[in-house]
Every structure is written in C-alpha cells, then in structure tokens.
Design a protein around this motif. Structure first.
Motif, PDB file in Angstrom:
ATOM      1  N   ASP A  18       0.873  -1.169   0.000  1.00  0.00           N
ATOM      2  CA  ASP A  18       0.000   0.000   0.000  1.00  0.00           C
ATOM      3  C   ASP A  18       0.910   1.219   0.000  1.00  0.00           C
ATOM      4  N   GLN A  19       1.456   1.535  -1.157  1.00  0.00           N
ATOM      5  CA  GLN A  19       2.501   2.535  -1.263  1.00  0.00           C
ATOM      6  C   GLN A  19       1.942   3.870  -1.717  1.00  0.00           C
ATOM      7  N   GLU A  20       2.348   4.948  -1.045  1.00  0.00           N
ATOM      8  CA  GLU A  20       1.954   6.290  -1.467  1.00  0.00           C
ATOM      9  C   GLU A  20       2.547   6.644  -2.827  1.00  0.00           C
ATOM     10  N   ALA A  21       3.805   6.316  -2.998  1.00  0.00           N
ATOM     11  CA  ALA A  21       4.490   6.613  -4.250  1.00  0.00           C
ATOM     12  C   ALA A  21       4.187   5.483  -5.230  1.00  0.00           C
ATOM     13  N   VAL A  22       3.175   5.658  -6.043  1.00  0.00           N
ATOM     14  CA  VAL A  22       2.672   4.573  -6.877  1.00  0.00           C
ATOM     15  C   VAL A  22       3.653   4.105  -7.944  1.00  0.00           C
ATOM     16  N   ASP A  23       4.686   4.891  -8.214  1.00  0.00           N
ATOM     17  CA  ASP A  23       5.654   4.461  -9.221  1.00  0.00           C
ATOM     18  C   ASP A  23       6.772   3.629  -8.606  1.00  0.00           C
ATOM     19  N   THR A  24       6.657   3.307  -7.325  1.00  0.00           N
ATOM     20  CA  THR A  24       7.679   2.529  -6.631  1.00  0.00           C
ATOM     21  C   THR A  24       7.098   1.178  -6.218  1.00  0.00           C
ATOM     22  N   ASP A  25       7.718   0.106  -6.665  1.00  0.00           N
ATOM     23  CA  ASP A  25       7.302  -1.240  -6.272  1.00  0.00           C
ATOM     24  C   ASP A  25       8.304  -1.759  -5.249  1.00  0.00           C
ATOM     25  N   PRO A  26       7.918  -1.875  -3.972  1.00  0.00           N
ATOM     26  CA  PRO A  26       8.882  -2.290  -2.961  1.00  0.00           C
ATOM     27  C   PRO A  26       9.435  -3.697  -3.175  1.00  0.00           C
ATOM     28  N   VAL A  27       8.666  -4.583  -3.782  1.00  0.00           N
ATOM     29  CA  VAL A  27       9.180  -5.922  -4.049  1.00  0.00           C
ATOM     30  C   VAL A  27      10.238  -5.840  -5.154  1.00  0.00           C
ATOM     31  N   GLY A  28       9.969  -5.074  -6.190  1.00  0.00           N
ATOM     32  CA  GLY A  28      10.954  -4.884  -7.251  1.00  0.00           C
ATOM     33  C   GLY A  28      12.239  -4.267  -6.722  1.00  0.00           C
ATOM     34  N   ARG A  29      12.109  -3.308  -5.831  1.00  0.00           N
ATOM     35  CA  ARG A  29      13.293  -2.691  -5.220  1.00  0.00           C
ATOM     36  C   ARG A  29      14.063  -3.721  -4.401  1.00  0.00           C
ATOM     37  N   ALA A  30      13.349  -4.555  -3.641  1.00  0.00           N
ATOM     38  CA  ALA A  30      14.006  -5.589  -2.827  1.00  0.00           C
ATOM     39  C   ALA A  30      14.732  -6.599  -3.703  1.00  0.00           C
ATOM     40  N   VAL A  31      14.125  -6.976  -4.819  1.00  0.00           N
ATOM     41  CA  VAL A  31      14.756  -7.935  -5.738  1.00  0.00           C
ATOM     42  C   VAL A  31      16.073  -7.362  -6.246  1.00  0.00           C
ATOM     43  N   TRP A  32      16.044  -6.108  -6.686  1.00  0.00           N
ATOM     44  CA  TRP A  32      17.259  -5.474  -7.203  1.00  0.00           C
ATOM     45  C   TRP A  32      18.320  -5.393  -6.106  1.00  0.00           C
ATOM     46  N   CYS A  33      17.932  -4.922  -4.912  1.00  0.00           N
ATOM     47  CA  CYS A  33      18.891  -4.793  -3.805  1.00  0.00           C
ATOM     48  C   CYS A  33      19.436  -6.155  -3.373  1.00  0.00           C
ATOM     49  N   ALA A  34      18.583  -7.153  -3.262  1.00  0.00           N
ATOM     50  CA  ALA A  34      19.021  -8.486  -2.844  1.00  0.00           C
ATOM     51  C   ALA A  34      20.014  -9.070  -3.843  1.00  0.00           C
ATOM     52  N   ALA A  35      19.729  -8.904  -5.131  1.00  0.00           N
ATOM     53  CA  ALA A  35      20.637  -9.419  -6.159  1.00  0.00           C
ATOM     54  C   ALA A  35      21.988  -8.709  -6.086  1.00  0.00           C
ATOM     55  N   GLN A  36      21.980  -7.392  -5.871  1.00  0.00           N
ATOM     56  CA  GLN A  36      23.225  -6.636  -5.754  1.00  0.00           C
ATOM     57  C   GLN A  36      24.028  -7.078  -4.527  1.00  0.00           C
ATOM     58  N   GLU A  37      23.336  -7.223  -3.396  1.00  0.00           N
ATOM     59  CA  GLU A  37      24.002  -7.639  -2.159  1.00  0.00           C
ATOM     60  C   GLU A  37      24.557  -9.061  -2.280  1.00  0.00           C
ATOM     61  N   ALA A  38      23.793  -9.952  -2.898  1.00  0.00           N
ATOM     62  CA  ALA A  38      24.258 -11.336  -3.080  1.00  0.00           C
ATOM     63  C   ALA A  38      25.472 -11.375  -3.994  1.00  0.00           C
ATOM     64  N   ALA A  39      25.455 -10.588  -5.068  1.00  0.00           N
ATOM     65  CA  ALA A  39      26.584 -10.559  -5.998  1.00  0.00           C
ATOM     66  C   ALA A  39      27.853 -10.047  -5.312  1.00  0.00           C
ATOM     67  N   ALA A  40      27.684  -9.175  -4.326  1.00  0.00           N
ATOM     68  CA  ALA A  40      28.833  -8.639  -3.588  1.00  0.00           C
ATOM     69  C   ALA A  40      29.222  -9.532  -2.410  1.00  0.00           C
ATOM     70  N   GLY A  41      28.468 -10.640  -2.225  1.00  0.00           N
ATOM     71  CA  GLY A  41      28.773 -11.573  -1.146  1.00  0.00           C
ATOM     72  C   GLY A  41      28.344 -11.112   0.226  1.00  0.00           C
ATOM     73  N   ARG A  42      27.420 -10.138   0.267  1.00  0.00           N
ATOM     74  CA  ARG A  42      26.985  -9.597   1.557  1.00  0.00           C
ATOM     75  C   ARG A  42      25.633 -10.120   2.019  1.00  0.00           C
ATOM     76  N   TRP A  43      24.979 -10.938   1.199  1.00  0.00           N
ATOM     77  CA  TRP A  43      23.661 -11.453   1.584  1.00  0.00           C
ATOM     78  C   TRP A  43      23.372 -12.731   0.822  1.00  0.00           C
TER      79      TRP A  43
END
Length: 118
Positions: free
Chosen positions: A37-62
């Motif tokens: 239920d996001q105020e900023a309708v152009d932001t998908d929190p799941v999409g943001r999490a996917v991108w961040c998780a992939a970046q963190e995993a690639a760097a060996g931090r998650w």
C-alpha cells in the motif's frame, strides 16, 4: 491489523498484534502478504528488494552463498509495516521473500527495505 476473511489464522494473528504492538512500536499498521500500500505509486517495494538483494548477493553480503533470483516473478511481499515513529513519518518497512524460500519457511532469507516519503 484487521483479520483477513478466509485466512485460517488471521483472527489469531490480529489478536496477538493488538496485544503486543505497543511493546514493539507505535500503533502503526502491519500488513502480512498481499500487495504493498505505497503512497508513491511508481515505486514497487518488491521490485526494489529484488534489485537490492541481487546486488548484495553478488557482492557476497547477503544470501549465505545460496542462489538469489533477480526475477521479480520469483518474489512476493511478506509484510509491510508503517511504524509511525516520530521524526520518521512517512517511513514504511517492507519484507520481501523468494517464493521458494517462503514455501520452505526460510524466513531468514527475507530481504528488508525501507521506503520513506517525507
């Protein structure tokens, strides 16, 4: 938190949250599953999490060396919380998880992001 019709433990979860949420934080809303239920309708929190998780995993931090999908279809919103903390109004915490991890009840592999719209 209001019970969800048809969910087998919804009333129990809502009652536990009502009893304990003042010990955890202010009276902010907690949503389990569903869509953000996001105020900023152009932001998908799941999409943001996917991108961040992939970046963190690639760097060996998650991810603990286990595979982390960068495909949005492999992820779901686990929970959303609006803590209503003084000084952080407009902050929302999202927990997203890969579908396979959710099915395996691997909640340690949930990825957390915070969105703030001051």
């Amino acid at each position: 938190m209001l019970p969800l019709p048809g969910h087998p433990r919804s009333e129990e979860l809502a009652a536990v949250w009502a009893e304990t949420h003042d010990d955890v934080a202010s009276s902010g809303q907690l949503q389990l599953g569903g869509y953000a239920d996001q105020e900023a309708v152009d932001t998908d929190p799941v999409g943001r999490a996917v991108w961040c998780a992939a970046q963190e995993a690639a760097a060996g931090r998650w991810g603990g060396g286990e595979p982390v999908s960068d495909d949005l279809a492999d992820w779901v919103l686990l929970a959303e919380w609006n803590p209503w903390i003084d000084g952080l109004e407009g902050a929302t915490v999202h927990w997203s998880i890969q579908r396979a991890d959710l099915a395996a009840r691997r909640f340690d592999r949930a990825f957390t992001t915070v969105f703030r719209n001051p």
